[in-house]
Design a protein around this motif. Structure first.
Motif, PDB file in Angstrom:
ATOM      1  N   ARG A  87       0.839  -1.214   0.000  1.00 17.22           N
ATOM      2  CA  ARG A  87       0.000   0.000   0.000  1.00 17.22           C
ATOM      3  C   ARG A  87       0.869   1.257   0.000  1.00 17.22           C
ATOM      4  N   ASP A  88       1.940   1.219   0.767  1.00 14.01           N
ATOM      5  CA  ASP A  88       2.843   2.365   0.799  1.00 14.01           C
ATOM      6  C   ASP A  88       3.428   2.631  -0.591  1.00 14.01           C
ATOM      7  N   VAL A  89       3.867   1.565  -1.253  1.00 15.70           N
ATOM      8  CA  VAL A  89       4.441   1.692  -2.591  1.00 15.70           C
ATOM      9  C   VAL A  89       3.422   2.285  -3.551  1.00 15.70           C
ATOM     10  N   ALA A  90       2.180   1.809  -3.455  1.00 12.71           N
ATOM     11  CA  ALA A  90       1.116   2.269  -4.352  1.00 12.71           C
ATOM     12  C   ALA A  90       0.791   3.745  -4.143  1.00 12.71           C
ATOM     13  N   VAL A  91       1.120   4.278  -2.981  1.00  8.27           N
ATOM     14  CA  VAL A  91       0.884   5.691  -2.690  1.00  8.27           C
ATOM     15  C   VAL A  91       2.129   6.525  -2.969  1.00  8.27           C
ATOM     16  N   TYR A  92       3.289   6.027  -2.567  1.00 11.29           N
ATOM     17  CA  TYR A  92       4.527   6.794  -2.693  1.00 11.29           C
ATOM     18  C   TYR A  92       4.901   7.077  -4.152  1.00 11.29           C
ATOM     19  N   ILE A  93       4.891   6.042  -4.999  1.00  9.22           N
ATOM     20  CA  ILE A  93       5.406   6.230  -6.360  1.00  9.22           C
ATOM     21  C   ILE A  93       4.568   7.218  -7.175  1.00  9.22           C
ATOM     22  N   PRO A  94       3.235   7.147  -7.169  1.00  9.97           N
ATOM     23  CA  PRO A  94       2.473   8.189  -7.861  1.00  9.97           C
ATOM     24  C   PRO A  94       2.722   9.584  -7.292  1.00  9.97           C
ATOM     25  N   ALA A  95       2.829   9.690  -5.963  1.00 10.11           N
ATOM     26  CA  ALA A  95       3.088  10.994  -5.348  1.00 10.11           C
ATOM     27  C   ALA A  95       4.440  11.544  -5.807  1.00 10.11           C
ATOM     28  N   GLN A  96       5.447  10.702  -5.843  1.00 11.03           N
ATOM     29  CA  GLN A  96       6.771  11.132  -6.290  1.00 11.03           C
ATOM     30  C   GLN A  96       6.755  11.570  -7.754  1.00 11.03           C
ATOM     31  N   THR A  97       6.044  10.829  -8.576  1.00 17.27           N
ATOM     32  CA  THR A  97       6.007  11.138 -10.010  1.00 17.27           C
ATOM     33  C   THR A  97       5.263  12.430 -10.281  1.00 17.27           C
ATOM     34  N   VAL A  98       4.104  12.577  -9.653  1.00 16.53           N
ATOM     35  CA  VAL A  98       3.341  13.821  -9.810  1.00 16.53           C
ATOM     36  C   VAL A  98       4.144  15.004  -9.275  1.00 16.53           C
ATOM     37  N   GLY A  99       4.797  14.814  -8.144  1.00 14.16           N
ATOM     38  CA  GLY A  99       5.610  15.881  -7.585  1.00 14.16           C
ATOM     39  C   GLY A  99       6.735  16.282  -8.511  1.00 14.16           C
ATOM     40  N   ALA A 100       7.379  15.308  -9.134  1.00 16.31           N
ATOM     41  CA  ALA A 100       8.490  15.613 -10.040  1.00 16.31           C
ATOM     42  C   ALA A 100       8.026  16.434 -11.241  1.00 16.31           C
ATOM     43  N   ILE A 101       6.899  16.063 -11.814  1.00 21.06           N
ATOM     44  CA  ILE A 101       6.357  16.822 -12.951  1.00 21.06           C
ATOM     45  C   ILE A 101       5.998  18.232 -12.516  1.00 21.06           C
ATOM     46  N   ALA A 102       5.338  18.345 -11.360  1.00 22.19           N
ATOM     47  CA  ALA A 102       4.957  19.664 -10.852  1.00 22.19           C
ATOM     48  C   ALA A 102       6.181  20.520 -10.580  1.00 22.19           C
ATOM     49  N   GLY A 103       7.249  19.930 -10.057  1.00 23.88           N
ATOM     50  CA  GLY A 103       8.462  20.685  -9.775  1.00 23.88           C
ATOM     51  C   GLY A 103       9.106  21.233 -11.029  1.00 23.88           C
ATOM     52  N   ALA A 104       9.108  20.449 -12.110  1.00 24.18           N
ATOM     53  CA  ALA A 104       9.677  20.918 -13.371  1.00 24.18           C
ATOM     54  C   ALA A 104       8.860  22.074 -13.941  1.00 24.18           C
ATOM     55  N   ILE A 105       7.546  21.937 -13.881  1.00 23.56           N
ATOM     56  CA  ILE A 105       6.674  23.005 -14.387  1.00 23.56           C
ATOM     57  C   ILE A 105       6.824  24.264 -13.546  1.00 23.56           C
ATOM     58  N   LEU A 106       6.934  24.093 -12.225  1.00 23.69           N
ATOM     59  CA  LEU A 106       7.122  25.247 -11.340  1.00 23.69           C
ATOM     60  C   LEU A 106       8.410  25.987 -11.653  1.00 23.69           C
ATOM     61  N   ALA A 107       9.487  25.252 -11.853  1.00 21.03           N
ATOM     62  CA  ALA A 107      10.764  25.889 -12.168  1.00 21.03           C
ATOM     63  C   ALA A 107      10.677  26.666 -13.477  1.00 21.03           C
ATOM     64  N   ASP A 108      10.064  26.062 -14.486  1.00 19.85           N
ATOM     65  CA  ASP A 108       9.904  26.765 -15.760  1.00 19.85           C
ATOM     66  C   ASP A 108       9.075  28.031 -15.578  1.00 19.85           C
ATOM     67  N   ALA A 109       8.026  27.944 -14.758  1.00 20.10           N
ATOM     68  CA  ALA A 109       7.172  29.110 -14.527  1.00 20.10           C
ATOM     69  C   ALA A 109       7.936  30.231 -13.837  1.00 20.10           C
ATOM     70  N   MET A 110       8.763  29.876 -12.858  1.00 19.20           N
ATOM     71  CA  MET A 110       9.523  30.899 -12.131  1.00 19.20           C
ATOM     72  C   MET A 110      10.478  31.656 -13.032  1.00 19.20           C
ATOM     73  N   PHE A 111      10.995  30.988 -14.059  1.00 15.48           N
ATOM     74  CA  PHE A 111      11.981  31.625 -14.933  1.00 15.48           C
ATOM     75  C   PHE A 111      11.401  32.034 -16.286  1.00 15.48           C
ATOM     76  N   GLY A 112      10.079  31.996 -16.401  1.00 13.53           N
ATOM     77  CA  GLY A 112       9.441  32.457 -17.624  1.00 13.53           C
ATOM     78  C   GLY A 112       9.662  31.557 -18.821  1.00 13.53           C
ATOM     79  N   GLU A 113       9.950  30.286 -18.571  1.00 11.77           N
ATOM     80  CA  GLU A 113      10.138  29.328 -19.659  1.00 11.77           C
ATOM     81  C   GLU A 113       8.782  28.740 -20.066  1.00 11.77           C
ATOM     82  N   PRO A 114       8.695  28.210 -21.287  1.00 11.73           N
ATOM     83  CA  PRO A 114       7.445  27.546 -21.694  1.00 11.73           C
ATOM     84  C   PRO A 114       7.097  26.415 -20.724  1.00 11.73           C
TER      85      PRO A 114
END
Length: 242
Positions: A102-129
């Motif tokens: 159950r932990d694995v089923a929760v952790y891995i999606p959370a990590q993946t979604v977080g990673a995508i969100a972090g990349a988009i956030l960084a691009d937004a902060m620096f005015g990148e597409p």
């Protein structure tokens, strides 16, 4: 890098419910990718010297990762990495304490979604597409070997610390290892399937082309297997000696 759980099905050693642990993994992975991608964008804006760009990127990652592990480790174990999560689940599956399915089923999606969100956030902060696929091809066999080595070393470090009762040093040790691996591996040490997926969403210094992602993930999972094998050999009997 938690290595034990309580008897409560939704609690960590700190007593955190599974939802809180998932949130910590999402936020932590998002912040980590934001640091990696954002510092890469900043570095390329400040200098054209690739060596200095990598130095700035790796330095920011070392400090950011150390702080995140120190802050969120008591909540979720601060995995921020499906390879670490799967490795801990594997070591616990024979009846020992650690990650459950159950932990694995929760952790891995959370990590993946977080990673995508972090990349988009960084691009937004620096005015990148936003959410622009990377064109940075990383498909060479030498880079995949670098990922095997980087991930194997990370797993050996984390579980070696756990076996010898020294996980309190994880913030410094893990951050230092990743900083070093930026330089001694050909791939600059992604060593993390979720971060790899996230970095495909930014066409900047830290990006990776979507076509290179599957190869990197396979190499990282292979590295995790190698790392666990090394732990079994090198630290045989270490728990009894502690």
């Amino acid at each position: 890098m938690a290595t034990e759980v309580t008897s409560a099905p939704d609690a960590s050693p700190s007593g955190s419910p599974r939802a809180a642990r998932a949130a910590a993994e999402l936020v932590g992975t998002a912040a980590l990718v934001a640091v990696v991608v954002g510092s890469g964008i900043q570095a390329t804006a400040l200098t054209q010297d690739v060596g200095l760009q990598l130095l700035a990127n790796s330095t920011a990652t070392v400090f950011g990762l150390g702080v995140l592990i120190l802050l969120l480790g008591p909540v979720s174990g601060a995995h921020f990495n499906p390879a670490v999560t799967l490795a801990e689940w594997w070591t616990a599956r024979r009846g020992g304490a650690g990650m459950t399915g159950r932990d694995v089923a929760v952790y891995i999606p959370a990590q993946t979604v977080g990673a995508i969100a972090g990349a988009i956030l960084a691009d937004a902060m620096f005015g990148e597409p936003l959410a622009k696929w990377s064109t940075h091809d990383r498909s060479a066999g030498s880079l995949l070997l670098g990922e095997v080595v980087a991930t194997a070393g990370l797993i050996l470090l984390v579980f070696g610390l756990a076996r010898t009762g020294r996980l309190r040093f994880a913030p410094v040790a893990v951050a230092s290892y990743i900083g070093a691996a930026y330089w001694f591996t050909s791939s600059t040490s992604f060593a993390n399937p979720a971060v790899t997926v996230g970095r495909a969403f930014t066409d900047t210094f830290a990006g990776i082309a979507p076509g290179s992602v599957p190869g990197f993930i396979v190499a990282q999972l292979a590295g995790a297997v190698v790392g666990l094998a090394l732990v079994a050999v090198v630290f045989r009997g270490a728990e009894r000696a502690c």
